[in-house]
Each structure stands twice: as structure tokens, then as C-alpha cells.
Design a protein around this motif. Structure first.
Motif, short mmCIF file in Angstrom:
data_model
loop_
_atom_site.label_atom_id
_atom_site.label_comp_id
_atom_site.label_asym_id
_atom_site.label_seq_id
_atom_site.Cartn_x
_atom_site.Cartn_y
_atom_site.Cartn_z
N GLU A 315 -2.37 -15.90 -7.92
CA GLU A 315 -2.40 -16.25 -6.50
C GLU A 315 -2.17 -15.04 -5.60
N SER A 316 -1.21 -14.16 -5.96
CA SER A 316 -0.95 -12.99 -5.11
C SER A 316 -2.14 -12.03 -5.12
N LEU A 317 -2.83 -11.94 -6.25
CA LEU A 317 -4.02 -11.09 -6.33
C LEU A 317 -5.10 -11.62 -5.38
N LYS A 318 -5.32 -12.91 -5.41
CA LYS A 318 -6.32 -13.54 -4.54
C LYS A 318 -5.98 -13.32 -3.07
N GLN A 319 -4.72 -13.55 -2.70
CA GLN A 319 -4.31 -13.44 -1.30
C GLN A 319 -4.42 -12.00 -0.78
N THR A 320 -4.02 -11.03 -1.61
CA THR A 320 -4.04 -9.63 -1.17
C THR A 320 -5.46 -9.12 -1.05
N LEU A 321 -6.34 -9.52 -1.97
CA LEU A 321 -7.74 -9.14 -1.86
C LEU A 321 -8.38 -9.75 -0.61
N GLU A 322 -8.01 -10.99 -0.29
CA GLU A 322 -8.53 -11.64 0.92
C GLU A 322 -8.09 -10.88 2.17
N LYS A 323 -6.85 -10.43 2.18
CA LYS A 323 -6.33 -9.66 3.32
C LYS A 323 -7.06 -8.32 3.44
N LEU A 324 -7.32 -7.70 2.30
CA LEU A 324 -8.04 -6.42 2.30
C LEU A 324 -9.45 -6.60 2.86
N GLU A 325 -10.13 -7.67 2.43
CA GLU A 325 -11.50 -7.91 2.89
C GLU A 325 -11.54 -8.26 4.38
N LYS A 326 -10.54 -9.00 4.82
CA LYS A 326 -10.48 -9.40 6.23
C LYS A 326 -10.38 -8.18 7.14
N ASN A 327 -9.70 -7.13 6.67
CA ASN A 327 -9.48 -5.93 7.48
C ASN A 327 -10.30 -4.73 7.00
N ARG A 328 -11.37 -5.01 6.27
CA ARG A 328 -12.20 -3.96 5.67
C ARG A 328 -12.66 -2.92 6.70
N ALA A 329 -13.18 -3.38 7.83
CA ALA A 329 -13.72 -2.46 8.83
C ALA A 329 -12.65 -1.51 9.33
N GLN A 330 -11.44 -2.03 9.53
CA GLN A 330 -10.34 -1.19 10.01
C GLN A 330 -9.94 -0.15 8.97
N PHE A 331 -9.88 -0.55 7.70
CA PHE A 331 -9.54 0.40 6.63
C PHE A 331 -10.58 1.53 6.58
N LYS A 332 -11.85 1.17 6.63
CA LYS A 332 -12.90 2.18 6.52
C LYS A 332 -12.89 3.13 7.73
N GLU A 333 -12.61 2.59 8.90
CA GLU A 333 -12.54 3.41 10.11
C GLU A 333 -11.38 4.42 10.01
N THR A 334 -10.23 3.95 9.53
CA THR A 334 -9.07 4.83 9.39
C THR A 334 -9.33 5.90 8.33
N MET A 335 -9.93 5.51 7.21
CA MET A 335 -10.22 6.46 6.14
C MET A 335 -11.23 7.52 6.60
N ALA A 336 -12.16 7.12 7.47
CA ALA A 336 -13.18 8.05 7.96
C ALA A 336 -12.56 9.16 8.80
N LYS A 337 -11.40 8.90 9.38
CA LYS A 337 -10.72 9.90 10.22
C LYS A 337 -9.89 10.88 9.40
N SER A 338 -9.73 10.59 8.12
CA SER A 338 -8.92 11.46 7.27
C SER A 338 -9.59 12.81 7.09
N VAL A 339 -8.78 13.86 7.05
CA VAL A 339 -9.32 15.22 6.84
C VAL A 339 -9.20 15.63 5.38
N GLN A 340 -8.85 14.68 4.52
CA GLN A 340 -8.74 15.00 3.10
C GLN A 340 -10.11 15.36 2.54
N GLY A 341 -10.11 16.02 1.40
CA GLY A 341 -11.36 16.41 0.78
C GLY A 341 -11.62 17.91 0.87
#
Length: 355
Positions: A315-341
């Protein structure tokens, strides 16, 4: 032009070797003679000989943080390793020793210091491993993956640069990845990586949830040696592998979400690829807690979500993945600003200054 010589060291796990390989692959082999010193039986021997770099073996003990009679024996192994490393380095006469840590690196660094050879070390995790804690007093320059790690080392010698990332990881083909896996375009791809040996609890939670997960994702499950579930072979949208080598860049190129352990090298690679992460770090019962700190740092920066292994259920796996997918655009936007690499570029610039 006379070639300069660089000697790499580090071992005990793939995480202490693959960043070295990433740097080796970017060095100008016309300018540098490249050598490696590692243990006699560690994974570094297999990985380095595979890329045709001259490999030198030394004795090495294990740096334990607990009381064990083997510690006494290992004192003598480390001393023998120091003598063996000094003999090798004296003959090799490198312009620089570069260390990624691990217990085998300590004798090499001690020997290099005794010969006046410049020493660079890189620490991947949030808190230094025991090898790098010892080695820092001999180092010329110290690099870290995390800004938070700088406080553990001498200020004037230390620089946070991120983790050296293998260039091939960044150049995968989504078309080849989809073809290799036999996946379509209708569902996103979830890649699950539990480490080189797999992760029993992660494997169990995924397989308990498999029918629910495959209704939402196509799944690539790198489950570790001997951990393929024969009863699930042929299940549509679910591909199991003990491990993957050459095809990994293509698989990651087609991956939309990754479920991973909290090893520094892996999560920095996923950050560079801008893949939203669910990190399930090794627990303190299984490690010194470095993966928990790595995961905490990435979550606070907005790159990932964390699910503690002790709290991992269907159940916790399902809920956390759902939360990740719900905020996918925000995660990708934040990662795009990273200067790592930029870690390899910065390391190569410092190596180039060596005379």
C-alpha cells in the motif's frame, strides 16, 4: 610530447569504481598513461581489466567500524598493502593518484604521500566513508558530490562538484530501449533498481503489487542475481533481469520513473537524466545510514520522494508512486534547474593542472 601518468584507486563496490571509469573514459589517452591499483579479489579488478587498463594488485583489509578479531589480521594486511603500493608507485612514478575511496585506497594513498605524489580524492556520499576520513589528511585536493559534505573536510582543499557521471548513460536511445524491452507507447515505463545484488524487500513489495503496477506502468525490474521470479516470466508489461550492462543507457532513455536505492552515483545519474525518483534507501540496520542522508538531501531539493524500507508495503508503495506521478511536472522542472553533471569537466580541469 612526453606522456604523464595517472594512477586511479578505489574498490570494494561498483560505486567506488564506476566514477573512476567515467573519468578514465574522458581522459586524453594520448596525453596520459593510465594505471589502476586495486585489491586482488574485489569487483574493481573485473571492471578495470574489462576496459584494458593496466591493473596492479595489492593486499588490503576491510575497514570495520566494529570490534572483530579480523581487525587485527587486517592491520597487517593494510601494512603489507602499503609496502606493495609503495613499490608499485615507485616504479610507476605517476604524476597524480586519484582515489574514489573504499578500503583498498588507504594503502595506496599512504604510499603516495610517502613518495610526495599529489593525491586527489572524491567522496560520493553525504558523510565521508571511513577510507576517505583516513585519507583526507594526505590529500592535495578533495571533491565531494554534496555541498553538505564539505564541512567534514579541510575548507581550503575541498570543493563540491557533484558525482562523475558516465557519458554513455546520457546517450541512450529510447527507440532501442523500447525495442529491446518490447514495450509500447501507451503506458509509462517504471524502472526498478535494487542494487547489484537486488533488494529482497523491494522485490517482494513490487511483486505483491505487480498486477496493480502493470495496469499503470510497463515495468523493468533489475532484481539481482538469482532473484528472477519464474512464475512471472511472460507477464505482459513486466520484464525481469538479474542485471543489465550494455543496454542500461537505452533502458534509462525510455524510463519515465525510477525506483532506486539511495546510492550517490545512481541518484546523480538519474538527476542528470531528469528522471523523477522514488528512493528506498538502505536502512541503518544494513548500512552506516549514508543512503538515508543522500535521499533526504535529494528530497529536500525537490528531486525525489523517499520511502523508508521499514515502511515499505504494497500500500505505501502504491501511495508514494501516486504522489510522485501527481507532481511529476514539478519534479522535472526542479531537476532541470540543477547544475549537476559538470563533475567530470571540473575534475579534468584540475587534473590538467598537474605537472
Amino acid at each position: 610530447m612526453t606522456k604523464k601518468t595517472i594512477c586511479f584507486t578505489g574498490g570494494g563496490s561498483a560505486g567506488h569504481v564506476t566514477p573512476n571509469i567515467a573519468i578514465i573514459n574522458e581522459l586524453d589517452h594520448q596525453e596520459w598513461n593510465i594505471k589502476y591499483i586495486g585489491s586482488k579479489k574485489g569487483i574493481e579488478k573485473e571492471l578495470i581489466t574489462k576496459i584494458n587498463i593496466p591493473y596492479h594488485e595489492i593486499s588490503s583489509g576491510k575497514l570495520r567500524r566494529y570490534v572483530d578479531f579480523e581487525n587485527v589480521k587486517d592491520i597487517f594486511r593494510v601494512l603489507r598493502g602499503c609496502l606493495e603500493a609503495r613499490k608499485i608507485l615507485k616504479k610507476m612514478r605517476p604524476n597524480l593518484v586519484f582515489s574514489k575511496g573504499g578500503f583498498v585506497s588507504v594503502p595506496v594513498i599512504v604510499a603516495a604521500r610517502s613518495l610526495g605524489i599529489p593525491i586527489f580524492i572524491h567522496e560520493s556520499d553525504m558523510t565521508p566513508g571511513l577510507a576517505n576520513k583516513i585519507s583526507q589528511r594526505f590529500a592535495t585536493k578533495i571533491f565531494t558530490s554534496f555541498e553538505e559534505t564539505e564541512k567534514f573536510f579541510p575548507k581550503n582543499q575541498t570543493r563540491a562538484i557533484g558525482s562523475p557521471i558516465r557519458k554513455e548513460i546520457l546517450n541512450g536511445s529510447p527507440e532501442q530501449g523500447r525495442r529491446f524491452l518490447g514495450f509500447h507507447h501507451k503506458l509509462p515505463v517504471l524502472t526498478i533498481m535494487g542494487g547489484s545484488l537486488g533488494a529482497k524487500k523491494i522485490n517482494e513489495a513490487v511483486r505483491e503489487s505487480i498486477h496493480d503496477l502493470t495496469s499503470k506502468y510497463q515495468i523493468v525490474h533489475l532484481c539481482g542475481k538469482g532473484n528472477v521470479d519464474q512464475s512471472l516470466i511472460g507477464l505482459p508489461g513486466y520484464k525481469q533481469f538479474e542485471y543489465i550492462h550494455e543496454e542500461l543507457p537505452d533502458i534509462l532513455a525510455v524510463t519515465d520513473t525510477v525506483l532506486t536505492r539511495g546510492g550517490s552515483n545512481a541518484i546523480f545519474e538519474f538527476l542528470a537524466l531528469k528522471i523523477p525518483m522514488l528512493i528506498i534507501p538502505l536502512s541503518k540496520a544494513q548500512s552506516r545510514g549514508d543512503q538515508i542522508l543522500n535521499a533526504k538531501s535529494f528530497e529536500e531539493k525537490g528531486y525525489s520522494l523517499t520511502l523508508e524500507e521499514e515502511s515499505l508495503t504494497k500500500e505505501s508503495l502504491k501511495q508514494t508512486l501516486e504522489k510522485l506521478e501527481k507532481n511529476r511536472a514539478q519534479f522535472k522542472e526542479t531537476m532541470a534547474k540543477s547544475v549537476q553533471g559538470q563533475a567530470i569537466k571540473l575534475i579534468l580541469e584540475e587534473i590538467a593542472k598537474i605537472k
